[in-house]
Design a protein around this motif. Sequence first.
Motif, PDB file in Angstrom:
ATOM      1  N   THR A  25       0.845  -1.184   0.000  1.00  0.00           N
ATOM      2  CA  THR A  25       0.000   0.000   0.000  1.00  0.00           C
ATOM      3  C   THR A  25       0.886   1.241   0.000  1.00  0.00           C
ATOM      4  O   THR A  25       0.437   2.333  -0.300  1.00  0.00           O
ATOM      5  CB  THR A  25      -0.889   0.041   1.252  1.00  0.00           C
ATOM      6  N   LYS A  26       2.121   1.049   0.397  1.00  0.00           N
ATOM      7  CA  LYS A  26       3.062   2.172   0.435  1.00  0.00           C
ATOM      8  C   LYS A  26       4.439   1.645   0.037  1.00  0.00           C
ATOM      9  O   LYS A  26       4.887   0.636   0.567  1.00  0.00           O
ATOM     10  CB  LYS A  26       3.105   2.726   1.873  1.00  0.00           C
ATOM     11  N   PHE A  50      -0.771  -0.412 -12.276  1.00  0.00           N
ATOM     12  CA  PHE A  50       0.387  -1.158 -11.822  1.00  0.00           C
ATOM     13  C   PHE A  50       1.642  -0.708 -12.572  1.00  0.00           C
ATOM     14  O   PHE A  50       2.685  -0.418 -11.992  1.00  0.00           O
ATOM     15  CB  PHE A  50       0.147  -2.656 -12.046  1.00  0.00           C
ATOM     16  N   ILE A  51       1.501  -0.609 -13.901  1.00  0.00           N
ATOM     17  CA  ILE A  51       2.662  -0.254 -14.724  1.00  0.00           C
ATOM     18  C   ILE A  51       3.123   1.161 -14.422  1.00  0.00           C
ATOM     19  O   ILE A  51       4.313   1.451 -14.369  1.00  0.00           O
ATOM     20  CB  ILE A  51       2.310  -0.450 -16.219  1.00  0.00           C
ATOM     21  N   PRO A  75      -2.376   3.268  -5.345  1.00  0.00           N
ATOM     22  CA  PRO A  75      -3.837   3.366  -5.531  1.00  0.00           C
ATOM     23  C   PRO A  75      -4.472   2.009  -5.832  1.00  0.00           C
ATOM     24  O   PRO A  75      -5.678   1.945  -6.021  1.00  0.00           O
ATOM     25  CB  PRO A  75      -3.953   4.290  -6.744  1.00  0.00           C
ATOM     26  N   LEU A  76      -3.674   0.953  -5.870  1.00  0.00           N
ATOM     27  CA  LEU A  76      -4.241  -0.349  -6.216  1.00  0.00           C
ATOM     28  C   LEU A  76      -5.212  -0.810  -5.133  1.00  0.00           C
ATOM     29  O   LEU A  76      -5.034  -0.492  -3.951  1.00  0.00           O
ATOM     30  CB  LEU A  76      -3.123  -1.390  -6.360  1.00  0.00           C
ATOM     31  N   PRO A  77      -6.272  -1.529  -5.531  1.00  0.00           N
ATOM     32  CA  PRO A  77      -7.246  -2.007  -4.536  1.00  0.00           C
ATOM     33  C   PRO A  77      -6.613  -3.060  -3.627  1.00  0.00           C
ATOM     34  O   PRO A  77      -5.568  -3.632  -3.946  1.00  0.00           O
ATOM     35  CB  PRO A  77      -8.344  -2.635  -5.396  1.00  0.00           C
ATOM     36  N   LYS A  78      -7.287  -3.309  -2.495  1.00  0.00           N
ATOM     37  CA  LYS A  78      -6.723  -4.262  -1.552  1.00  0.00           C
ATOM     38  C   LYS A  78      -6.762  -5.682  -2.110  1.00  0.00           C
ATOM     39  O   LYS A  78      -5.886  -6.495  -1.849  1.00  0.00           O
ATOM     40  CB  LYS A  78      -7.511  -4.193  -0.233  1.00  0.00           C
ATOM     41  N   GLU A  79      -7.808  -5.929  -2.890  1.00  0.00           N
ATOM     42  CA  GLU A  79      -7.935  -7.248  -3.533  1.00  0.00           C
ATOM     43  C   GLU A  79      -7.065  -7.254  -4.787  1.00  0.00           C
ATOM     44  O   GLU A  79      -7.290  -6.459  -5.702  1.00  0.00           O
ATOM     45  CB  GLU A  79      -9.408  -7.460  -3.907  1.00  0.00           C
ATOM     46  N   ARG A  80      -6.055  -8.140  -4.828  1.00  0.00           N
ATOM     47  CA  ARG A  80      -5.127  -8.062  -5.961  1.00  0.00           C
ATOM     48  C   ARG A  80      -4.852  -9.440  -6.556  1.00  0.00           C
ATOM     49  O   ARG A  80      -4.023 -10.178  -6.064  1.00  0.00           O
ATOM     50  CB  ARG A  80      -3.799  -7.459  -5.511  1.00  0.00           C
ATOM     51  N   PRO A  81      -5.554  -9.768  -7.645  1.00  0.00           N
ATOM     52  CA  PRO A  81      -5.190 -10.998  -8.351  1.00  0.00           C
ATOM     53  C   PRO A  81      -3.846 -10.779  -9.056  1.00  0.00           C
ATOM     54  O   PRO A  81      -3.448  -9.644  -9.299  1.00  0.00           O
ATOM     55  CB  PRO A  81      -6.322 -11.180  -9.361  1.00  0.00           C
ATOM     56  N   LEU A  82      -3.157 -11.870  -9.399  1.00  0.00           N
ATOM     57  CA  LEU A  82      -1.847 -11.745 -10.053  1.00  0.00           C
ATOM     58  C   LEU A  82      -1.938 -10.939 -11.350  1.00  0.00           C
ATOM     59  O   LEU A  82      -1.004 -10.252 -11.732  1.00  0.00           O
ATOM     60  CB  LEU A  82      -1.272 -13.135 -10.349  1.00  0.00           C
ATOM     61  N   GLU A  83      -3.158 -11.010 -12.014  1.00  0.00           N
ATOM     62  CA  GLU A  83      -3.298 -10.331 -13.306  1.00  0.00           C
ATOM     63  C   GLU A  83      -3.212  -8.812 -13.171  1.00  0.00           C
ATOM     64  O   GLU A  83      -3.011  -8.114 -14.157  1.00  0.00           O
ATOM     65  CB  GLU A  83      -4.645 -10.678 -13.973  1.00  0.00           C
TER      66      GLU A  83
END
Lengths: 297, 263
Positions: B210-211, B244-245, B229-237
Amino acid sequence: MRSVLPVLTVIAAILLIWYVAAVGMNAQWARDQAARAGVEIGWSEIAVDAMRQERPVLPAPHQVALEFWRLTWTEEVEGRRGIVQSGSLSNRSLVYHALVTLSATGLGFLIGAGFGILLAIGIVHNRAMDRGVMPWAIASQTIPIVAIAPMIIVVLNSVGVSGVLPKAVIAAYLSFFPVVVGMVKGLRSPDAMQTDLLRTYNAGAMQGLGKLRFPASMPYLFASLKVGVAASLVGTIVAELPLGGAGLGTRLLAGSYYGQTIQIWATLIAAALLAAAMVGAVGMVQRVTLRRMGMAR
Amino acid sequence: MTAGNDAVIEARDVSLTFQTADGPVHALKDVNLTINRGDFVSFIGPSGCGKTTLLRSIAALEYPTGGTLTVNGMTPDEARQKRAYGYVFQAAGLYPWRTIAGNIRLPLEIMGYSRAEQKDRVERVLELVELSGFGKKYPWQLSGGMQQRASIARALAFDADILLMDEPFGALDEIVRDRLNEEVLKLWARTEKTIGFVTHSIPEAVYLSTKIVVMSPRPGRITDIIDSPLPKERPLEIRDSRDFIEIAHRVRDGLRAGHGDGV
């Protein structure tokens, strides 16, 4: 089975060298005897004579083997004073003397190993002991044991300690040192990560010792115990030289008084077998312990 | 600047200088950082940037020579004595004479948990890291990835709110690492611990955190702090997503800026 051939080869080589050396070293006596009798003898006669002298400079292997058999099996099983006929071990048999030596060696080894382990724990945990004790431990081993053994016996006798204990003290004197050295190394063997881990648990020094340092030191401990038990036997035999009474050391001295070289060698064989048995016993305890700890694969 | 009640770890102008034969080495210089409860914070940077030193300082395994560092409002040493954190090292560091269960029991024995409690907890954390049924095995009977999972279980066995991990998957291959990364995220979601995670892998840092704290060497310092800013639920995709990029780019830029040239 593959290991049999090399072992047999080495034994054969040793026996060959031994026989050749026996002929060479006993030749002078054979020649002197012949000269006194006024006859000339060649090497073939010398070789035959060298094998059957009563007090050879170097007894031939088969003479030593026969003497060893005579002083163990024959003495105990067929002898009038042997265990079969008298119910107690004969005081002329090597079995009896080996047991006497074994008891002092065992006691001395326990004292020495225990003392060595305690000393190592102190050295690892206390800076002052680390600096102060090791030089003395090393110094103690530079003193020839034959020089200090009689003094220890005299001192202990004067304070009323006699019997097996003085011998055991000298055995301990020799056997504690390898245990200290091995144990200090072993107790310090855990790496920084393993000790850091205990720090994160806020573990105390005693917990660190019990849960990490002591178990980690086991392989080192057993290696040094094997050296220590052999040193303990040397110490006991040296202690028995001036003490008299019973024991392999006493038999060695008696043999050299009367020039019984064959008996000396038979006694040496007994001492060697005793040492091998004790080192083997430590090895067995090691295997069982390490297997129980899951460290033997 | 006052910290909110949620601040678990606070660093103010933290510096740490090692005195070596070749003169002083500035492992950390003027580090300022706030880690809040429930954060997943990654420390990323090239070797020698002080990321491990910073983590070890939080764990009171190293002592800063300047500034103030607090853990749960206490000094790191006090926090350590209160057993505030579990620490996972670069290597699993399992004791070879203890079974997996025995290794996980180690902190519990030291902290004086009852036997029944020990048994319960060992079973629970073994399940948590998906090693149920391996309790009776010895470490050498397990693969490297399983050993590292066991060492994470060991750090989770007692009730520490903070989990500090020092390149825990650095020695593992990428496939195993991906799986363990997923598992760590699940663990984090289930246990709601605050996690400090040292890595030198950009995808790993972005995927987990998260940081993200980007650091650079000589002297060891923070060059960028990125709130993900990514959500807490994170699939590998999620690693193929635009967000992400973008974060990965920013991390790479931060690393480059710290070096003063191309990495």
